[in-house]
Every structure is written in structure tokens, then in C-alpha cells.
Scaffold this motif. Sequence first.
Motif, PDB file in Angstrom:
ATOM      1  N   LEU A 194      59.667  22.051  55.421  1.00 17.87           N
ATOM      2  CA  LEU A 194      60.174  23.405  55.626  1.00 17.87           C
ATOM      3  C   LEU A 194      61.626  23.616  55.214  1.00 17.87           C
ATOM      4  O   LEU A 194      61.989  24.688  54.723  1.00 17.87           O
ATOM      5  CB  LEU A 194      60.022  23.800  57.098  1.00 17.87           C
ATOM      6  N   LEU A 195      62.483  22.618  55.432  1.00 14.85           N
ATOM      7  CA  LEU A 195      63.915  22.841  55.237  1.00 14.85           C
ATOM      8  C   LEU A 195      64.291  23.137  53.791  1.00 14.85           C
ATOM      9  O   LEU A 195      65.305  23.786  53.532  1.00 14.85           O
ATOM     10  CB  LEU A 195      64.711  21.642  55.755  1.00 14.85           C
ATOM     11  N   LYS A 196      63.481  22.698  52.853  1.00 17.71           N
ATOM     12  CA  LYS A 196      63.806  22.930  51.440  1.00 17.71           C
ATOM     13  C   LYS A 196      63.291  24.281  50.944  1.00 17.71           C
ATOM     14  O   LYS A 196      63.594  24.679  49.815  1.00 17.71           O
ATOM     15  CB  LYS A 196      63.223  21.811  50.587  1.00 17.71           C
ATOM     16  N   ARG A 197      62.547  25.005  51.785  1.00 21.87           N
ATOM     17  CA  ARG A 197      61.970  26.279  51.356  1.00 21.87           C
ATOM     18  C   ARG A 197      62.885  27.440  51.700  1.00 21.87           C
ATOM     19  O   ARG A 197      63.613  27.410  52.689  1.00 21.87           O
ATOM     20  CB  ARG A 197      60.598  26.481  52.012  1.00 21.87           C
ATOM     21  N   GLU A 198      62.800  28.487  50.880  1.00 23.86           N
ATOM     22  CA  GLU A 198      63.613  29.675  51.097  1.00 23.86           C
ATOM     23  C   GLU A 198      62.814  30.843  51.668  1.00 23.86           C
ATOM     24  O   GLU A 198      63.376  31.908  51.928  1.00 23.86           O
ATOM     25  CB  GLU A 198      64.278  30.107  49.781  1.00 23.86           C
ATOM     26  N   ASP A 199      61.510  30.652  51.868  1.00 26.28           N
ATOM     27  CA  ASP A 199      60.673  31.746  52.365  1.00 26.28           C
ATOM     28  C   ASP A 199      60.315  31.588  53.840  1.00 26.28           C
ATOM     29  O   ASP A 199      59.414  32.257  54.343  1.00 26.28           O
ATOM     30  CB  ASP A 199      59.395  31.873  51.526  1.00 26.28           C
ATOM     31  N   VAL A 200      61.026  30.710  54.543  1.00 28.74           N
ATOM     32  CA  VAL A 200      60.828  30.571  55.983  1.00 28.74           C
ATOM     33  C   VAL A 200      61.719  31.587  56.684  1.00 28.74           C
ATOM     34  O   VAL A 200      62.946  31.509  56.605  1.00 28.74           O
ATOM     35  CB  VAL A 200      61.176  29.155  56.473  1.00 28.74           C
ATOM     36  N   LEU A 201      61.133  32.542  57.356  1.00 30.70           N
ATOM     37  CA  LEU A 201      61.895  33.597  58.039  1.00 30.70           C
ATOM     38  C   LEU A 201      62.195  33.151  59.474  1.00 30.70           C
ATOM     39  O   LEU A 201      61.702  33.714  60.448  1.00 30.70           O
ATOM     40  CB  LEU A 201      61.113  34.908  58.016  1.00 30.70           C
ATOM     41  N   TRP A 202      63.021  32.123  59.566  1.00 34.41           N
ATOM     42  CA  TRP A 202      63.280  31.470  60.850  1.00 34.41           C
ATOM     43  C   TRP A 202      63.691  32.465  61.936  1.00 34.41           C
ATOM     44  O   TRP A 202      63.282  32.321  63.093  1.00 34.41           O
ATOM     45  CB  TRP A 202      64.392  30.427  60.691  1.00 34.41           C
ATOM     46  N   ASN A 203      64.511  33.437  61.582  1.00 37.36           N
ATOM     47  CA  ASN A 203      65.026  34.347  62.613  1.00 37.36           C
ATOM     48  C   ASN A 203      63.974  35.317  63.151  1.00 37.36           C
ATOM     49  O   ASN A 203      64.251  36.092  64.064  1.00 37.36           O
ATOM     50  CB  ASN A 203      66.246  35.118  62.099  1.00 37.36           C
ATOM     51  N   LYS A 204      62.768  35.255  62.604  1.00 35.16           N
ATOM     52  CA  LYS A 204      61.647  36.054  63.125  1.00 35.16           C
ATOM     53  C   LYS A 204      60.632  35.178  63.859  1.00 35.16           C
ATOM     54  O   LYS A 204      59.532  35.618  64.180  1.00 35.16           O
ATOM     55  CB  LYS A 204      60.973  36.828  61.992  1.00 35.16           C
ATOM     56  N   TRP A 205      61.015  33.930  64.103  1.00 36.11           N
ATOM     57  CA  TRP A 205      60.135  32.991  64.798  1.00 36.11           C
ATOM     58  C   TRP A 205      60.474  32.928  66.280  1.00 36.11           C
ATOM     59  O   TRP A 205      61.646  32.933  66.675  1.00 36.11           O
ATOM     60  CB  TRP A 205      60.288  31.582  64.235  1.00 36.11           C
TER      61      TRP A 205
END
Length: 289
Positions: A84-95
Motif C-alpha cells: 500500500l505505501l507505494k501507491r498513490e490511490d489510497v485515500l487514507w484520510n477517508k478510512w
Amino acid sequence: MTTTVPIIYSFKELNGVAEAVSDHIIAAQNRTLFGDIRKDSADAPATNESTTKVNTKKKKDTRPKRFKIALSGGSLIQVLNEGLLKREDVLWNKWDVYFADERLVPFDSPESNYGLAKRKLFDLLPEDKKPTIYHIDESLINDPQECADSYEKTLIKGFANKDSVKLPMFDLLLLGCAPDGHIASLFPNHGETLREKYAWVVPVENAPVGPKTRITLTIPVICHSHQVTFVVEGAVKAPVLKTIMERPEKGLPSSIVNEGAASRVAWFVDDEALNDVSVTKKKYKFLVE
């Protein structure tokens, strides 16, 4: 005899597992946040009817969408770190991140699930991209029942604050599987915790491995999730996987989940863990480009 497992994705190496699991998570994230109807993990095409239902729901529900995910600990966290850390499409702040179980140890202990996830994932994110994290009350680690009750109240607030619901429904629940067959902190032959039907969270005492006191989500909560995903790797897991897949009557916790969640269960497994296991394996088709 083979248990009812919807699909098993196999990979030659662990890095293949990490890449596919991260894609699987992002696909679930997108479906939750945007009603992004694509192929699901069983490769079934979306129908016009399902699309209509999602669009209708979006019009009626004006609350901000949140991706509710529950994690276990152990080697799963390293898989997420690599994928996950290498991806730019993880919308962490919506998790909204919850934990499937927790060992009742201080957060700075290497055995804390939250502590491990914090060090390996959350601390490595920019401040404006961090998810909302729901962990246990560290001050209650010496009282398993009170800690379990407190975490259940956290779940009730997150899933049933204004509505009456029988069980929480996670968008995705990620689990590993230990060599002894336990998942989360549900252990084989721990009858009371495996038979619990009403509580969302229960204490675990006298655990046969690792820290003796823990809390865990119950089988009904796990089986009620939109998607339950197991991530398993390594030759040391092959014997227990053989039992899970070929001898479901043994009643291991993961076998119970396989049956209880049926078509909503997926396994991501490297080839070493499937050595001499009689199952139908499938190649993962990436859902997010």
C-alpha cells in the motif's frame, strides 16, 4: 472433502501477494466511497440493477462516505506495508480503521497489533493523509472484560450511533491465519469464544500462544462483513491450510468463517502455503489500473 471457499488466488512469491492484496483493498475502497461497480473478487460482472441500486443509495444517503476496514496483526501488516505505501490511490484520510483483535499489552510492545500497524503504516503517512484509527483503550489492558466492553462501545458508536443494528458491517475485514489455525484471537478449541452469538467483542484469556489476554471480534461480526479476505504466506502455514480446505469438519475458526461468509470470502496465498493442498487456484485479475 473440500470446504466452501469462493476463491483462492495463488502467487509464486510474497511480493505478488502484497501487490494483489493492495489492489483488492483499493477496489473495495472505491466501491465503498464512489459506488465504483467493477468486477468483484469473484470476477462477476456488475449488472444494471446493481448499478441502479448504488446510484439510488447515493442520492438518499447524504452522509460523507467512509471506508470501514478491520485489520488483524502479524505478517499481514508487513504485506500492507509492501503493497500500500507505494501507491498513490489510497485515500487514507477517508478510512476508518478498526482492529479484528488486540493483544492486551502496551502499545509500544512489539506484540501490540495497533503498535505494529502504527510503526509500519500509519507513522509513515503524511499528517494530512492519516486515517481515523479506532484502537483499544490502553488504560484497560489489565481488565480483559472491561477492555472488550469498551471496544464494543467504540464499534456501536461507529456503526450504530443513530440506528439499531444487530451487527456491524465492515466494508473489508483482513485476516491472517496462524500455523495453529487461529484467526484474529479466535483459537481452535476455545469453545466459548467460537460459540458466541450476540456480543460483538469478547475477551480472550489463557490464549495458547503469545500474550495470554486479548480481545477479539466474534465469528458473527466477521461473517457479517461485506468482504472477508485472508492473507497467508509461507510453507509453515501449509499443514493448517490443508486442514482448513480439506477437513472443514475439524471446525477451525477459519473454516467456520469460510462457511459462514461463503461467497464473500477470498484467500490470497503464496504457493509455499498451498503445498500439497487440494484446492482450485485462480490467477488474480487486477481491478484497479
